[in-house]
Design a protein around this motif. Sequence first.
Motif, PDB file in Angstrom:
ATOM      1  N   HIS A 181      39.777   8.015  52.957  1.00  0.00           N
ATOM      2  CA  HIS A 181      38.408   8.474  52.687  1.00  0.00           C
ATOM      3  C   HIS A 181      38.340   9.161  51.319  1.00  0.00           C
ATOM      4  O   HIS A 181      37.391   8.959  50.560  1.00  0.00           O
ATOM      5  N   ARG A 182      39.343   9.963  51.038  1.00  0.00           N
ATOM      6  CA  ARG A 182      39.366  10.679  49.751  1.00  0.00           C
ATOM      7  C   ARG A 182      39.471   9.688  48.585  1.00  0.00           C
ATOM      8  O   ARG A 182      38.749   9.826  47.580  1.00  0.00           O
ATOM      9  N   ALA A 183      40.330   8.702  48.720  1.00  0.00           N
ATOM     10  CA  ALA A 183      40.498   7.702  47.666  1.00  0.00           C
ATOM     11  C   ALA A 183      39.219   6.890  47.472  1.00  0.00           C
ATOM     12  O   ALA A 183      38.823   6.590  46.326  1.00  0.00           O
ATOM     13  N   ALA A 184      38.569   6.538  48.571  1.00  0.00           N
ATOM     14  CA  ALA A 184      37.319   5.770  48.469  1.00  0.00           C
ATOM     15  C   ALA A 184      36.237   6.582  47.762  1.00  0.00           C
ATOM     16  O   ALA A 184      35.496   6.048  46.927  1.00  0.00           O
ATOM     17  N   ALA A 185      36.160   7.866  48.090  1.00  0.00           N
ATOM     18  CA  ALA A 185      35.169   8.727  47.442  1.00  0.00           C
ATOM     19  C   ALA A 185      35.443   8.840  45.946  1.00  0.00           C
ATOM     20  O   ALA A 185      34.517   8.761  45.120  1.00  0.00           O
ATOM     21  N   MET A 186      36.700   9.009  45.585  1.00  0.00           N
ATOM     22  CA  MET A 186      37.050   9.129  44.170  1.00  0.00           C
ATOM     23  C   MET A 186      36.713   7.842  43.421  1.00  0.00           C
ATOM     24  O   MET A 186      36.228   7.882  42.277  1.00  0.00           O
ATOM     25  N   ARG A 187      36.950   6.714  44.056  1.00  0.00           N
ATOM     26  CA  ARG A 187      36.643   5.429  43.421  1.00  0.00           C
ATOM     27  C   ARG A 187      35.125   5.288  43.198  1.00  0.00           C
ATOM     28  O   ARG A 187      34.672   4.900  42.115  1.00  0.00           O
ATOM     29  N   LYS A 188      34.337   5.617  44.226  1.00  0.00           N
ATOM     30  CA  LYS A 188      32.882   5.491  44.111  1.00  0.00           C
ATOM     31  C   LYS A 188      32.302   6.460  43.087  1.00  0.00           C
ATOM     32  O   LYS A 188      31.324   6.147  42.401  1.00  0.00           O
ATOM     33  N   LEU A 189      32.902   7.643  43.001  1.00  0.00           N
ATOM     34  CA  LEU A 189      32.400   8.664  42.076  1.00  0.00           C
ATOM     35  C   LEU A 189      32.995   8.523  40.678  1.00  0.00           C
ATOM     36  O   LEU A 189      32.582   9.235  39.761  1.00  0.00           O
ATOM     37  N   ASP A 190      33.970   7.628  40.553  1.00  0.00           N
ATOM     38  CA  ASP A 190      34.651   7.402  39.277  1.00  0.00           C
ATOM     39  C   ASP A 190      35.267   8.694  38.750  1.00  0.00           C
ATOM     40  O   ASP A 190      35.089   9.068  37.580  1.00  0.00           O
ATOM     41  N   VAL A 191      36.003   9.370  39.634  1.00  0.00           N
ATOM     42  CA  VAL A 191      36.749  10.559  39.221  1.00  0.00           C
ATOM     43  C   VAL A 191      38.215  10.338  39.593  1.00  0.00           C
ATOM     44  O   VAL A 191      38.531   9.539  40.472  1.00  0.00           O
ATOM     45  N   ASN A 192      39.108  11.050  38.936  1.00  0.00           N
ATOM     46  CA  ASN A 192      40.531  10.832  39.177  1.00  0.00           C
ATOM     47  C   ASN A 192      41.294  12.122  39.440  1.00  0.00           C
ATOM     48  O   ASN A 192      42.516  12.166  39.296  1.00  0.00           O
ATOM     49  N   SER A 193      40.563  13.172  39.846  1.00  0.00           N
ATOM     50  CA  SER A 193      41.226  14.445  40.104  1.00  0.00           C
ATOM     51  C   SER A 193      40.437  15.257  41.116  1.00  0.00           C
ATOM     52  O   SER A 193      39.256  15.009  41.355  1.00  0.00           O
ATOM     53  N   THR A 194      41.117  16.258  41.693  1.00  0.00           N
ATOM     54  CA  THR A 194      40.441  17.185  42.609  1.00  0.00           C
ATOM     55  C   THR A 194      39.323  17.924  41.887  1.00  0.00           C
ATOM     56  O   THR A 194      38.248  18.158  42.450  1.00  0.00           O
ATOM     57  N   ALA A 195      39.543  18.261  40.626  1.00  0.00           N
ATOM     58  CA  ALA A 195      38.510  18.963  39.857  1.00  0.00           C
ATOM     59  C   ALA A 195      37.243  18.121  39.752  1.00  0.00           C
ATOM     60  O   ALA A 195      36.125  18.646  39.822  1.00  0.00           O
ATOM     61  N   GLY A 196      37.412  16.809  39.613  1.00  0.00           N
ATOM     62  CA  GLY A 196      36.252  15.921  39.563  1.00  0.00           C
ATOM     63  C   GLY A 196      35.481  15.929  40.863  1.00  0.00           C
ATOM     64  O   GLY A 196      34.244  15.909  40.870  1.00  0.00           O
ATOM     65  N   LEU A 197      36.198  15.958  41.988  1.00  0.00           N
ATOM     66  CA  LEU A 197      35.536  16.029  43.293  1.00  0.00           C
ATOM     67  C   LEU A 197      34.786  17.354  43.446  1.00  0.00           C
ATOM     68  O   LEU A 197      33.682  17.390  43.999  1.00  0.00           O
ATOM     69  N   VAL A 198      35.393  18.429  42.973  1.00  0.00           N
ATOM     70  CA  VAL A 198      34.744  19.738  43.067  1.00  0.00           C
ATOM     71  C   VAL A 198      33.466  19.753  42.235  1.00  0.00           C
ATOM     72  O   VAL A 198      32.421  20.253  42.679  1.00  0.00           O
ATOM     73  N   ARG A 199      33.511  19.201  41.036  1.00  0.00           N
ATOM     74  CA  ARG A 199      32.316  19.160  40.189  1.00  0.00           C
ATOM     75  C   ARG A 199      31.202  18.367  40.866  1.00  0.00           C
ATOM     76  O   ARG A 199      30.033  18.760  40.838  1.00  0.00           O
ATOM     77  N   TYR A 200      31.575  17.237  41.478  1.00  0.00           N
ATOM     78  CA  TYR A 200      30.571  16.454  42.207  1.00  0.00           C
ATOM     79  C   TYR A 200      29.999  17.255  43.378  1.00  0.00           C
ATOM     80  O   TYR A 200      28.783  17.261  43.600  1.00  0.00           O
ATOM     81  N   ALA A 201      30.868  17.927  44.136  1.00  0.00           N
ATOM     82  CA  ALA A 201      30.418  18.689  45.306  1.00  0.00           C
ATOM     83  C   ALA A 201      29.425  19.777  44.914  1.00  0.00           C
ATOM     84  O   ALA A 201      28.445  20.022  45.620  1.00  0.00           O
ATOM     85  N   VAL A 202      29.663  20.411  43.773  1.00  0.00           N
ATOM     86  CA  VAL A 202      28.727  21.432  43.288  1.00  0.00           C
ATOM     87  C   VAL A 202      27.413  20.785  42.874  1.00  0.00           C
ATOM     88  O   VAL A 202      26.327  21.251  43.235  1.00  0.00           O
ATOM     89  N   ARG A 203      27.492  19.703  42.126  1.00  0.00           N
ATOM     90  CA  ARG A 203      26.296  19.019  41.643  1.00  0.00           C
ATOM     91  C   ARG A 203      25.452  18.482  42.803  1.00  0.00           C
ATOM     92  O   ARG A 203      24.216  18.529  42.760  1.00  0.00           O
ATOM     93  N   ALA A 204      26.128  17.968  43.843  1.00  0.00           N
ATOM     94  CA  ALA A 204      25.423  17.402  44.997  1.00  0.00           C
ATOM     95  C   ALA A 204      25.069  18.459  46.032  1.00  0.00           C
ATOM     96  O   ALA A 204      24.548  18.136  47.089  1.00  0.00           O
TER      97      ALA A 204
END
Length: 209
Positions: A181-204
């Motif tokens: 699930h984590r890998a799929a989310a990173m692929r869809k969001l076009d991010v390659n790090s935990t920091a990228g996921l955190v930035r998306y989570a804040v924005r969303a």
Amino acid sequence: MKRILIADDHEAVRSGLRAVLAQRADWEVVAEASDGSKAVAAAIESQPHVAIVDFSMPRMTGVEVARRIKQYPLLTEVLIFTVHNSSLLAQQAYQAGARAFLVKSDANKLLLAAVESLLIHRPFCVKNGSNEFGRELADAANVHQGLTPRERLVVKLVAEGYSNKGISAILNLSVKTTEAHRAAAMRKLDVNSTAGLVRYAVRARLIDA
């Protein structure tokens, strides 16, 4: 059987909603609440697929109920139900995690369609008639960028600092499934790090900044 929660401080309104929902044999009202605090507790206990929540209730508003529900690892979709036809309130509801905002006067003709939409995890958008919330919800929905509800939940927990093992324990998943699930989310969001996921989570608005 699809589970539904109804939260409204007026018994007559809850009764009317039950009557409309009873048209679907595979839907079941599993819990009711007469104030916001009870609504959150009922959602945690019954884990409904959809929660229909009145905007104006004692002890906690519907927007706050939506926000509280989204703080837990639940897959409940929230529909805010109101007498107020206001795009500002719609925006507040979506920012709190609601995926539909329905004017009570439209309930007889739109409630079933709204619940059907939420049951497949799609925001319900009315783009004409007396309900003016469609454009606001549709625009805001784009922020999820194709993530499934489970993927959004995994991203939320990652952003809150949980490890894959911790997320697996919370969601009752294998670590391998969580990683997928984590890998799929990173692929869809076009991010390659935990920091990228955190930035998306804040924005969303999955987490507070």
